[in-house]
Scaffold this motif. Structure first.
Motif, PDB file in Angstrom:
ATOM      1  N   TRP A 157      -1.758   7.129  -1.633  1.00 41.56           N
ATOM      2  CA  TRP A 157      -2.839   7.213  -2.627  1.00 41.56           C
ATOM      3  C   TRP A 157      -3.302   8.650  -2.779  1.00 41.56           C
ATOM      4  O   TRP A 157      -3.880   9.238  -1.876  1.00 41.56           O
ATOM      5  CB  TRP A 157      -4.010   6.342  -2.220  1.00 41.56           C
ATOM      6  CG  TRP A 157      -5.115   6.420  -3.190  1.00 41.56           C
ATOM      7  CD1 TRP A 157      -5.181   5.839  -4.397  1.00 41.56           C
ATOM      8  CD2 TRP A 157      -6.315   7.156  -3.029  1.00 41.56           C
ATOM      9  NE1 TRP A 157      -6.346   6.162  -5.019  1.00 41.56           N
ATOM     10  CE2 TRP A 157      -7.070   6.975  -4.193  1.00 41.56           C
ATOM     11  CE3 TRP A 157      -6.832   7.979  -2.016  1.00 41.56           C
ATOM     12  CZ2 TRP A 157      -8.307   7.563  -4.377  1.00 41.56           C
ATOM     13  CZ3 TRP A 157      -8.061   8.562  -2.194  1.00 41.56           C
ATOM     14  CH2 TRP A 157      -8.782   8.350  -3.366  1.00 41.56           C
ATOM     15  N   ASP A 158      -2.975   9.242  -3.931  1.00 46.71           N
ATOM     16  CA  ASP A 158      -3.412  10.592  -4.266  1.00 46.71           C
ATOM     17  C   ASP A 158      -3.033  11.610  -3.202  1.00 46.71           C
ATOM     18  O   ASP A 158      -3.655  12.662  -3.071  1.00 46.71           O
ATOM     19  CB  ASP A 158      -4.928  10.610  -4.484  1.00 46.71           C
ATOM     20  CG  ASP A 158      -5.367  11.808  -5.307  1.00 46.71           C
ATOM     21  OD1 ASP A 158      -6.534  12.198  -5.188  1.00 46.71           O
ATOM     22  OD2 ASP A 158      -4.544  12.361  -6.051  1.00 46.71           O
ATOM     23  N   MET A 180       0.857  -1.184   0.000  1.00 53.16           N
ATOM     24  CA  MET A 180       0.000   0.000   0.000  1.00 53.16           C
ATOM     25  C   MET A 180       0.897   1.241   0.000  1.00 53.16           C
ATOM     26  O   MET A 180       1.680   1.442   0.911  1.00 53.16           O
ATOM     27  CB  MET A 180      -0.891  -0.017   1.242  1.00 53.16           C
ATOM     28  CG  MET A 180      -1.814  -1.223   1.276  1.00 53.16           C
ATOM     29  SD  MET A 180      -2.458  -1.529   2.902  1.00 53.16           S
ATOM     30  CE  MET A 180      -3.197   0.051   3.226  1.00 53.16           C
ATOM     31  N   GLU A 210     -11.563  12.006   2.837  1.00 53.55           N
ATOM     32  CA  GLU A 210     -11.945  11.470   1.539  1.00 53.55           C
ATOM     33  C   GLU A 210     -13.376  11.853   1.206  1.00 53.55           C
ATOM     34  O   GLU A 210     -14.232  11.937   2.089  1.00 53.55           O
ATOM     35  CB  GLU A 210     -11.872   9.939   1.527  1.00 53.55           C
ATOM     36  CG  GLU A 210     -10.492   9.351   1.536  1.00 53.55           C
ATOM     37  CD  GLU A 210     -10.562   7.827   1.509  1.00 53.55           C
ATOM     38  OE1 GLU A 210     -10.162   7.232   0.495  1.00 53.55           O
ATOM     39  OE2 GLU A 210     -11.019   7.239   2.507  1.00 53.55           O
ATOM     40  N   TRP A 260      -7.126  -2.960   2.662  1.00 50.97           N
ATOM     41  CA  TRP A 260      -7.325  -1.559   3.046  1.00 50.97           C
ATOM     42  C   TRP A 260      -8.300  -0.864   2.107  1.00 50.97           C
ATOM     43  O   TRP A 260      -8.922   0.135   2.476  1.00 50.97           O
ATOM     44  CB  TRP A 260      -5.980  -0.830   3.026  1.00 50.97           C
ATOM     45  CG  TRP A 260      -5.383  -0.691   1.654  1.00 50.97           C
ATOM     46  CD1 TRP A 260      -4.627  -1.609   1.003  1.00 50.97           C
ATOM     47  CD2 TRP A 260      -5.510   0.422   0.769  1.00 50.97           C
ATOM     48  NE1 TRP A 260      -4.267  -1.150  -0.245  1.00 50.97           N
ATOM     49  CE2 TRP A 260      -4.796   0.103  -0.416  1.00 50.97           C
ATOM     50  CE3 TRP A 260      -6.151   1.655   0.852  1.00 50.97           C
ATOM     51  CZ2 TRP A 260      -4.711   0.968  -1.492  1.00 50.97           C
ATOM     52  CZ3 TRP A 260      -6.068   2.531  -0.228  1.00 50.97           C
ATOM     53  CH2 TRP A 260      -5.356   2.187  -1.377  1.00 50.97           C
ATOM     54  N   ARG A 261      -8.454  -1.383   0.894  1.00 51.42           N
ATOM     55  CA  ARG A 261      -9.357  -0.741  -0.076  1.00 51.42           C
ATOM     56  C   ARG A 261     -10.814  -0.799   0.376  1.00 51.42           C
ATOM     57  O   ARG A 261     -11.647  -0.043  -0.117  1.00 51.42           O
ATOM     58  CB  ARG A 261      -9.191  -1.384  -1.452  1.00 51.42           C
ATOM     59  CG  ARG A 261      -7.818  -1.141  -2.066  1.00 51.42           C
ATOM     60  CD  ARG A 261      -7.722  -1.683  -3.472  1.00 51.42           C
ATOM     61  NE  ARG A 261      -6.389  -1.519  -4.018  1.00 51.42           N
ATOM     62  CZ  ARG A 261      -5.919  -0.393  -4.588  1.00 51.42           C
ATOM     63  NH1 ARG A 261      -6.706   0.663  -4.678  1.00 51.42           N
ATOM     64  NH2 ARG A 261      -4.697  -0.334  -5.057  1.00 51.42           N
ATOM     65  N   GLU A 275     -12.874   5.296  -6.015  1.00 52.01           N
ATOM     66  CA  GLU A 275     -11.684   5.162  -6.848  1.00 52.01           C
ATOM     67  C   GLU A 275     -10.663   4.205  -6.240  1.00 52.01           C
ATOM     68  O   GLU A 275     -10.001   3.444  -6.968  1.00 52.01           O
ATOM     69  CB  GLU A 275     -11.055   6.534  -7.082  1.00 52.01           C
ATOM     70  CG  GLU A 275     -11.864   7.409  -8.040  1.00 52.01           C
ATOM     71  CD  GLU A 275     -11.301   8.800  -8.205  1.00 52.01           C
ATOM     72  OE1 GLU A 275     -10.319   9.132  -7.494  1.00 52.01           O
ATOM     73  OE2 GLU A 275     -11.841   9.575  -9.019  1.00 52.01           O
ATOM     74  N   ARG A 276     -10.514   4.195  -4.923  1.00 49.99           N
ATOM     75  CA  ARG A 276      -9.533   3.273  -4.333  1.00 49.99           C
ATOM     76  C   ARG A 276     -10.139   1.895  -4.116  1.00 49.99           C
ATOM     77  O   ARG A 276      -9.433   0.909  -3.918  1.00 49.99           O
ATOM     78  CB  ARG A 276      -8.931   3.825  -3.043  1.00 49.99           C
ATOM     79  CG  ARG A 276      -9.924   4.338  -2.003  1.00 49.99           C
ATOM     80  CD  ARG A 276     -10.021   3.452  -0.809  1.00 49.99           C
ATOM     81  NE  ARG A 276     -10.488   4.220   0.339  1.00 49.99           N
ATOM     82  CZ  ARG A 276     -11.149   3.718   1.355  1.00 49.99           C
ATOM     83  NH1 ARG A 276     -11.490   2.445   1.364  1.00 49.99           N
ATOM     84  NH2 ARG A 276     -11.515   4.491   2.366  1.00 49.99           N
ATOM     85  N   TYR A 317       0.346   3.884   4.046  1.00 52.88           N
ATOM     86  CA  TYR A 317      -0.382   2.691   4.462  1.00 52.88           C
ATOM     87  C   TYR A 317       0.594   1.583   4.843  1.00 52.88           C
ATOM     88  O   TYR A 317       1.750   1.577   4.424  1.00 52.88           O
ATOM     89  CB  TYR A 317      -1.265   2.184   3.321  1.00 52.88           C
ATOM     90  CG  TYR A 317      -2.283   3.161   2.862  1.00 52.88           C
ATOM     91  CD1 TYR A 317      -3.242   3.620   3.740  1.00 52.88           C
ATOM     92  CD2 TYR A 317      -2.295   3.620   1.546  1.00 52.88           C
ATOM     93  CE1 TYR A 317      -4.204   4.516   3.319  1.00 52.88           C
ATOM     94  CE2 TYR A 317      -3.241   4.511   1.127  1.00 52.88           C
ATOM     95  CZ  TYR A 317      -4.208   4.960   2.022  1.00 52.88           C
ATOM     96  OH  TYR A 317      -5.148   5.839   1.600  1.00 52.88           O
ATOM     97  N   ASP A 366     -13.581   9.520  -3.849  1.00 52.48           N
ATOM     98  CA  ASP A 366     -12.256   8.993  -3.523  1.00 52.48           C
ATOM     99  C   ASP A 366     -12.348   7.537  -3.070  1.00 52.48           C
ATOM    100  O   ASP A 366     -11.523   6.698  -3.448  1.00 52.48           O
ATOM    101  CB  ASP A 366     -11.607   9.816  -2.404  1.00 52.48           C
ATOM    102  CG  ASP A 366     -11.303  11.243  -2.817  1.00 52.48           C
ATOM    103  OD1 ASP A 366     -11.070  11.485  -4.014  1.00 52.48           O
ATOM    104  OD2 ASP A 366     -11.299  12.123  -1.930  1.00 52.48           O
ATOM    105  N   THR A 387     -18.145   2.649   2.079  1.00 57.33           N
ATOM    106  CA  THR A 387     -17.547   1.738   1.107  1.00 57.33           C
ATOM    107  C   THR A 387     -18.641   0.979   0.359  1.00 57.33           C
ATOM    108  O   THR A 387     -18.569   0.811  -0.867  1.00 57.33           O
ATOM    109  CB  THR A 387     -16.616   0.746   1.815  1.00 57.33           C
ATOM    110  OG1 THR A 387     -15.877   1.427   2.831  1.00 57.33           O
ATOM    111  CG2 THR A 387     -15.661   0.105   0.841  1.00 57.33           C
ATOM    112  N   ARG A 436     -14.499   5.303   4.752  1.00 54.55           N
ATOM    113  CA  ARG A 436     -14.088   6.635   4.289  1.00 54.55           C
ATOM    114  C   ARG A 436     -13.299   7.332   5.386  1.00 54.55           C
ATOM    115  O   ARG A 436     -13.677   7.308   6.561  1.00 54.55           O
ATOM    116  CB  ARG A 436     -15.349   7.432   3.959  1.00 54.55           C
ATOM    117  CG  ARG A 436     -15.138   8.897   3.642  1.00 54.55           C
ATOM    118  CD  ARG A 436     -16.499   9.554   3.463  1.00 54.55           C
ATOM    119  NE  ARG A 436     -16.385  10.957   3.119  1.00 54.55           N
ATOM    120  CZ  ARG A 436     -17.436  11.756   2.929  1.00 54.55           C
ATOM    121  NH1 ARG A 436     -18.665  11.279   3.063  1.00 54.55           N
ATOM    122  NH2 ARG A 436     -17.264  13.025   2.611  1.00 54.55           N
TER     123      ARG A 436
END
Length: 262
Positions: free
Chosen positions: A14-15, A11, A184, A140-141, A191-192, A21, A188, A219, A145
């Protein structure tokens, strides 16, 4: 153990929004799909008789938000803070497992986040269903949020400070961020999340495996938006209740043919 999958996903950043991570273990090994039957009510009243007559292969996906957490009970923003289930949340998870077992749902592989409220919910559900030896993938995805500095603050406090309507837009809107570093938007989150959906979950579904995803409110909202192709505006109306299983029957392109709230 041969029923448990192991692979590693590193990880990164991310952005530039979430921070650094941890490395996590994920898994991917062949499993045997099993037949499915359901006695649950189809709230959309969209029968699959035509699909069955035509021999259309259907994939079954169950989405489940974790049971009530200690901070859910206190109406606090939780996000990535690792808060456990309340006693009520434990009972909700048990009820969800029993409901799914009575409905005849068979799960071949389960996905969950790295947060204990989701992990504990998943294991309680699988225990109630006598499915504790199926493969489990944690990512983790699938985390909730991130709310940045708002994590731990109460909803009532935020509404008093910023106004209820403004807070509602931040919470429910697709592109809105809370005014805090590392927060987020729902966009966002989607997207992840989508690389896991496209790379692993979709592959399991297309192989005929029954898939359970135990995750978090936002999520699941992001995933439902993708599956049902809900507009940015209409997603604001979607509520995901704790430990309430949502069953999809999907066609070969993973388009929903039936949705059942169990």
């Amino acid at each position: 153990m041969d029923f448990f999958r192991h692979s590693t996903e590193l990880m990164g950043r991310w952005d530039k929004k979430i921070g650094v991570y941890r490395s996590i273990a994920e898994s991917h090994a062949p499993i045997q799909a099993r037949p499915f039957s359901s006695t649950a009510r189809n709230i959309h009243q969209k029968p699959l008789d035509d699909a069955a007559r035509l021999g259309v292969a259907l994939s079954r996906l169950v989405l489940l938000r974790h049971g009530q957490s200690l901070w859910n009970r206190e109406r606090r923003f939780t996000g990535w803070t690792d808060i456990d289930l309340s006693f009520q949340g434990i009972e909700e998870a048990r009820d969800a497992g029993r409901i799914m077992k009575r409905a005849g749902i068979t799960i071949d592989v389960a996905y969950t986040s790295l947060l204990k409220r989701a992990i504990r919910t998943m294991w309680i559900v699988l225990d109630e269903m006598d499915l504790t030896r199926i493969p489990v993938i944690m990512s983790w995805r699938l985390n909730e949020r991130a709310y940045g500095d708002f994590e731990g603050r109460s909803l009532d406090e935020a509404e008093e400070l910023y106004g209820a309507e403004q807070v509602r837009r931040w919470r429910k809107g697709f592109c809105h961020h809370f005014p805090a570093p590392s927060s987020e938007s729902l966009k966002d989150v989607q997207e992840r999340l989508l690389p896991l959906w496209q790379g692993q979950i979709a592959a399991d579904l297309k192989k005929g495996r029954g898939v359970l995803v135990v995750s978090h409110g936002n999520t699941i909202r992001a995933l439902v938006k993708h599956i049902e192709e809900i507009s940015d505006q209409n997603i604001e109306e979607l509520e995901v209740h704790t430990a309430s299983p949502l069953l999809y029957e999907l066609d070969g392109r993973l388009k929903p043919m039936k949705r059942i709230d169990l």
